[in-house]
Design a protein around this motif. Structure first.
Motif, PDB file in Angstrom:
ATOM      1  N   ALA A  39       0.998  -1.191  -0.109  1.00  0.00           N
ATOM      2  CA  ALA A  39      -0.151   0.089   0.005  1.00  0.00           C
ATOM      3  C   ALA A  39       0.805   1.203   0.080  1.00  0.00           C
ATOM      4  CB  ALA A  39      -1.059   0.075   1.292  1.00  0.00           C
ATOM      5  N   ARG A  40       2.129   1.080  -0.008  1.00  0.00           N
ATOM      6  CA  ARG A  40       2.929   2.363   0.136  1.00  0.00           C
ATOM      7  C   ARG A  40       2.984   2.703  -1.215  1.00  0.00           C
ATOM      8  NH1 ARG A  40       7.388  -1.137   3.696  1.00  0.00           N
ATOM      9  NH2 ARG A  40       5.789  -1.201   5.555  1.00  0.00           N
ATOM     10  N   PRO A  41       3.213   4.124  -1.688  1.00  0.00           N
ATOM     11  CA  PRO A  41       3.247   4.735  -2.975  1.00  0.00           C
ATOM     12  C   PRO A  41       4.270   4.490  -3.883  1.00  0.00           C
ATOM     13  CG  PRO A  41       3.144   6.366  -1.244  1.00  0.00           C
ATOM     14  CD  PRO A  41       3.336   5.133  -0.462  1.00  0.00           C
ATOM     15  N   LEU A  42       5.392   3.906  -3.498  1.00  0.00           N
ATOM     16  CA  LEU A  42       6.323   3.446  -4.415  1.00  0.00           C
ATOM     17  C   LEU A  42       6.429   1.902  -4.945  1.00  0.00           C
ATOM     18  CD1 LEU A  42       9.774   5.650  -4.074  1.00  0.00           C
ATOM     19  CD2 LEU A  42       7.827   5.974  -5.650  1.00  0.00           C
ATOM     20  N   SER A  43       5.675   1.289  -4.003  1.00  0.00           N
ATOM     21  CA  SER A  43       5.546  -0.216  -3.770  1.00  0.00           C
ATOM     22  C   SER A  43       5.049  -0.760  -5.557  1.00  0.00           C
ATOM     23  CB  SER A  43       4.682  -0.812  -2.827  1.00  0.00           C
ATOM     24  OG  SER A  43       4.826  -2.328  -2.808  1.00  0.00           O
ATOM     25  N   GLY A  44       5.856  -1.764  -5.924  1.00  0.00           N
ATOM     26  CA  GLY A  44       5.373  -2.211  -7.208  1.00  0.00           C
ATOM     27  C   GLY A  44       5.629  -1.486  -8.323  1.00  0.00           C
ATOM     28  N   GLN A  45       6.094  -0.564  -8.388  1.00  0.00           N
ATOM     29  CA  GLN A  45       6.565   0.545  -9.480  1.00  0.00           C
ATOM     30  C   GLN A  45       7.509  -0.146 -10.259  1.00  0.00           C
ATOM     31  OE1 GLN A  45       6.105   4.663  -9.448  1.00  0.00           O
ATOM     32  NE2 GLN A  45       4.659   4.649  -7.606  1.00  0.00           N
ATOM     33  N   ARG A  46       7.434  -1.194 -10.923  1.00  0.00           N
ATOM     34  CA  ARG A  46       8.338  -2.005 -11.733  1.00  0.00           C
ATOM     35  C   ARG A  46       9.460  -1.203 -12.539  1.00  0.00           C
ATOM     36  NH1 ARG A  46       3.717  -4.129 -12.983  1.00  0.00           N
ATOM     37  NH2 ARG A  46       3.023  -5.904 -12.026  1.00  0.00           N
ATOM     38  N   GLU A  47       8.801  -0.075 -13.175  1.00  0.00           N
ATOM     39  CA  GLU A  47       9.346   0.833 -14.070  1.00  0.00           C
ATOM     40  C   GLU A  47      10.714   1.404 -13.195  1.00  0.00           C
ATOM     41  OE1 GLU A  47       6.330   3.325 -12.434  1.00  0.00           O
ATOM     42  OE2 GLU A  47       6.330   1.407 -13.251  1.00  0.00           O
ATOM     43  N   LEU A  48      10.605   1.603 -12.052  1.00  0.00           N
ATOM     44  CA  LEU A  48      11.677   2.363 -11.361  1.00  0.00           C
ATOM     45  C   LEU A  48      13.026   1.363 -11.006  1.00  0.00           C
ATOM     46  CD1 LEU A  48       9.505   4.202  -8.668  1.00  0.00           C
ATOM     47  CD2 LEU A  48      10.595   5.228 -10.829  1.00  0.00           C
ATOM     48  N   ILE A  49      12.738   0.183 -11.105  1.00  0.00           N
ATOM     49  CA  ILE A  49      14.078  -0.773 -10.806  1.00  0.00           C
ATOM     50  C   ILE A  49      14.602  -0.897 -12.385  1.00  0.00           C
ATOM     51  CG2 ILE A  49      14.606  -3.204 -10.782  1.00  0.00           C
ATOM     52  CD1 ILE A  49      13.415  -2.218  -8.161  1.00  0.00           C
ATOM     53  N   GLY A  50      16.026  -0.362 -12.166  1.00  0.00           N
ATOM     54  CA  GLY A  50      16.849  -0.201 -13.359  1.00  0.00           C
ATOM     55  C   GLY A  50      16.526   1.051 -14.271  1.00  0.00           C
TER      56      GLY A  50
END
Length: 861
Positions: A419-430
């Motif tokens: 439920a945290r804002p950045l959680s799961g935002q795959r596009e931020l990995i690499g």
């Protein structure tokens, strides 16, 4: 002061509406923590007086106390049972704990070690990481049994980016970042790392390492920024700020930041002879002046956790050092966060084991990293030790208060990970932005040591040959702590979005109309204009990276031979040297026209090409700006070589680094003499010491030819399996299980042969540690190989079968047993192997040839 968190208001109001037993202020003084009775208090005061607290500064903590947080801590403590409190003080590893056990034992924290992934899947997705974080979080918050809901905190070793996660950005290791001398860049890297960690639902990073490295034999040298405490101090606070956010602002530990750790307290970079987990013999003043500077700026920046070190200071282990952990760190320096132990580090304290160590808790460890499956026994023993008064409840309350303070400041009560804002935002990995930042770090970390006749930068439109085993090897350029603990067992396919050094060169050269050809062994049909040779150390991490010499490739010189081949052909040679420390490379320097210390650049190898090639306009595209943060040795004896030494004679001094246009006067005539220490007799020859020692490789093989090199943490081939296990330290031994049905062999071997005849002539033994888990059902043969049809072997079935199950025992075989079997010790290719066709479970470690030790042989002939 940071604005009051809304979650604390609601939690505090809720707690004030329930009936709570009255409790006194749980803050404790330096002398009172964990003590019972006047006599022990007097003893503690006497102990403190033997040191000099005035050496250590009173530090202004970057995070001011918050009355709401402190009130909430008191209310939570009043409701918690002793069982819940002790559970908060344990941190099992992901592979040895389940969510159900987190709920049952009220566990306060988990970690994933290097090479640990959700569902034991190396290619776990972002969603897998977040789902796992949710599962553990939900278990910790489940109050169906009447327990107090306290969120778990998950820690990870994101030491050069989020390096356990498939596809993450991998920044240069710290030794390279030290050469940039750019604290603002370091802050940005820490910020990017925190974002990628937050995406996976993890709350806590075990970084930065703020060791000041004083002996380059140390296997963790690359985790340090410099031999100079000034750089370490300048960086530590910036990294903490990047990870946690600016203190006294609303960004502090908001949803896009994570908890940081200053480690390892204290003196880990200054052990005698550079031995990992060894003894630092510095005076107390030196301990502060040299080894503690990073902690000053880290605390000023508000660091929330400090990790205790494996090493000892003047003979006393830091995990049990009450003076340094409590009197100095917590009370004199004002650190109010939690002190976490290292991987089963408490077990090294005198009188302790992995399952019992009240000494560590009494000394000031708040959270025990209990990485082994026996953590439940540690839990039960700690409960009993509190109940019988060995550990005081005051000390327990102090530890749990610190743990709760960190969790409350980090906002872990607010939302589950998903439920945290950045959680799961795959596009931020690499992400492209993070990779661009990593390329900048690579460019600024390069140190130019030699540039004869201004060879660099190169024109783009040349016919370029790229050679060396590191040229197209992203795992090798990334070093240790990369998907696996030791950074081994990886291929380029394991790094989506990354670029090897060759790929970066190829793109620039091809775009300009030139030709870039990869030839690892240096063979060519079309004579190149220039050869770029990329070579250096293979990946390693703590313990397994310790060296006995600073000589590069002692006993074998295949990289040197490659350089000399091009030199003999009259082809200009550019050396790109990858290493986790300065090494003695005089021979390689002599055989190079240009030589770049590239350290361990990480996933963005293209950054190197951007510097060593000119822009399309013909000018330098990027300047060569890196400067040595470590002094470079001129001979192999300079293992301790640091700025300010009384007899300071390096080859390249601290701060050295050529810029483009500088006149290079190095020449090609450096001394190639290898200075060796004067010894009486032969030194023990380490064949396996926490890893296969160069030039040997650890392999498993069977009669069907299913040979495989062991380079990760586990391997199997159908007839047998092998996995890393702990004996005296983390993953220092190997468990081998033979399944039966066909013959299987585990061996330490090399493609080349080596002269070990001096050991055969002085009553030597081959010794190794062994632990039996399943007795042999067929003969077990110990064999040495000296060629395809040249070998010596001995049946050791009875000796192994007689071992006590589950106990480590030292076995020593008289080398004469192999010599009698017509073994030729002048050309040994396999100095150790075990083979059987039956079933057997046997762990081994620390394989050594010991001279003049025949009297200690367990097996004689």
């Amino acid at each position: 002061m940071k604005n009051k968190p809304t979650h604390l208001v609601s939690l505090f109001l809720c707690l004030t509406l329930v009936a709570c037993s009255s409790s006194e202020d749980i803050s404790v003084t330096a002398a009172d923590a964990g003590l019972d009775g006047k006599s022990e208090l007097a003893s503690e005061r006497a102990r403190v007086e033997t040191h000099n607290l005035n050496i250590w500064p009173v530090v202004k903590n970057g995070i001011e106390p918050d009355e709401y947080i402190e009130a909430t801590i008191k209310q939570l403590l009043a409701k918690m049972t002793l069982e819940e409190k002790v559970g908060q003080m344990l941190q099992p590893e992901l592979r040895v704990v389940t969510p159900a056990e987190v709920k049952e034992f009220h566990i306060g924290s988990i970690l994933n070690g290097g090479g640990a992934f959700p569902n034991d899947e190396k290619y776990a997705t972002v969603d897998d990481w977040v789902a796992t974080a949710d599962t553990f979080y939900d278990a910790s918050m489940d109050d169906s049994d009447g327990a107090v809901s306290i969120p778990i905190i998950w820690g990870t070793d994101a030491v050069h980016g989020h390096n356990n996660v498939f596809g993450a950005t991998l920044f240069p290791h710290n030794i390279g970042l030290g050469a940039t001398n750019n604290p603002e860049l370091i802050r940005q890297i820490a910020r990017a790392t925190a974002i990628e960690v937050a995406v996976t639902g993890i709350d806590w990073i075990f970084a930065p390492t703020v060791a000041t490295v004083r002996n380059d034999l140390w296997g963790r040298t690359y985790e340090g920024y410099s031999e100079d405490p000034d750089i370490v101090k300048a960086y530590a606070g910036m990294i903490v700020t990047g990870m946690q956010g600016q203190s006294d602002t609303p960004e502090l530990l908001d949803s896009s930041h994570v908890v940081a750790t200053a480690k390892h307290f204290v003196g880990d970079g200054g052990t005698a002879n550079g031995i990992d987990r060894g003894d630092n013999l510095a005076t107390e003043q030196e301990l502060f002046d040299i080894h503690a500077q990073g902690y000053v700026s880290a605390i000023e920046a508000g660091v929330q956790t400090v990790m205790a070190s494996f090493n000892a200071w003047q003979g006393k282990r830091l995990h049990g050092h009450r003076y340094l952990l409590t009197d100095v760190l917590k009370h004199r320096m004002g650190f109010d966060g939690l002190v976490v132990g290292d991987w089963n580090g408490h077990s090294f304290v005198e009188g302790c084991s992995s399952v019992s160590c009240p000494q560590a808790i009494n000394a000031g460890i708040d959270l025990l990293m209990a990485s082994e499956p026996d953590w439940k026994t540690l839990y039960l023993n700690t409960l009993a030790q509190v109940r019988n008064g060995t550990i005081s409840e005051v000390r327990i309350d102090d530890a749990v208060s610190r743990i709760l303070r960190v969790k409350l400041r980090a906002g872990l009560f607010d939302n589950k990970p998903s439920a945290r804002p950045l959680s799961g935002q795959r596009e931020l990995i690499g992400s492209p932005q993070h990779r661009a930042l990593a390329r900048q770090a690579v460019r600024e970390s390069l140190v130019l040591l030699k540039n004869r006749q201004q060879l660099l930068p190169l024109d783009r439109n040349l016919n370029v040959l790229v050679a060396g085993d590191a040229a197209d090897n992203i795992g090798k350029q990334s070093g240790g702590w990369t998907l696996s603990w030791q950074g081994t067992g990886n291929t380029n396919k394991d790094f989506p979005g990354a670029t090897s050094i060759f790929a970066g060169i190829q793109q620039i050269v091809d775009d300009a109309g030139g030709t870039a050809t990869l030839s690892q062994d240096g063979k060519y049909s079309n004579r190149p204009d220039v050869a770029i040779v990329v070579f250096g150390e293979n990946p390693y991490a703590e313990g397994q990276g310790d060296r006995q010499t600073l000589e590069y490739q002692p006993g074998e010189h295949h990289d040197l031979a490659l350089l000399q081949k091009f030199q003999a052909d009259g082809i200009p040679v550019v050396s790109i040297f990858l290493s986790g420390r300065p090494l003695w490379v005089n021979r390689e320097l002599n055989a190079s026209d240009a030589f770049v210390a590239a350290w361990l650049p990480g996933s963005e190898g293209a950054g190197i090409a951007e510097v060593i090639f000119r822009a399309k306009s013909g000018e330098s595209q990027y300047p060569m700006v890196g400067k040595l943060a470590f002094s470079w040795p001129k001979d192999t004896q300079q293992t301790t070589l640091n700025r300010g030494d009384t007899d300071y004679q390096p080859l390249f001094p601290y701060g050295f680094g050529l810029s483009y246009g500088d006149i290079d006067t190095l020449g090609d005539d450096l001394s190639e003499q290898v200075f060796k220490s004067v010894t009486t007799g032969l030194k023990p020859l380490q064949i396996f010491n926490r890893r296969a020692m160069s030039p040997w490789e650890l392999v498993i093989d069977d009669e069907q030819g299913a040979e495989a090199v062991f380079s990760g943490s586990r391997l199997e081939n159908g007839s047998m399996s092998i996995v890393s296990v702990d004996q005296l330290s983390q993953e220092d031994s190997r468990q081998v299980n033979w399944l039966g049905g066909r013959s299987g062999t585990v061996a330490l071997t090399s493609d080349d042969s080596y002269d070990l005849s001096p050991y055969a002539g002085v009553s030597s033994v081959l010794s190794f540690s062994a632990r039996l888990s399943q007795a042999p059902t067929s003969p077990l043969i110990a064999r040495l190989q000296c060629g395809e049809a040249c070998f010596g072997e001995i049946d050791i079935t009875d000796n192994v079968a007689a071992l006590n199950h589950g106990e480590w025992t030292r076995l020593a075989i008289d080398l004469k047993c192999f010599a009698q079997a017509e073994m030729d010790f002048s050309k040994v290719s396999t100095p150790f192997s075990l083979a059987t066709s039956g079933m057997l479970g046997l762990a081994f470690g620390n394989v050594v040839y010991e001279a003049n030790a025949q009297k200690n042989a367990d097996i004689s002939c």
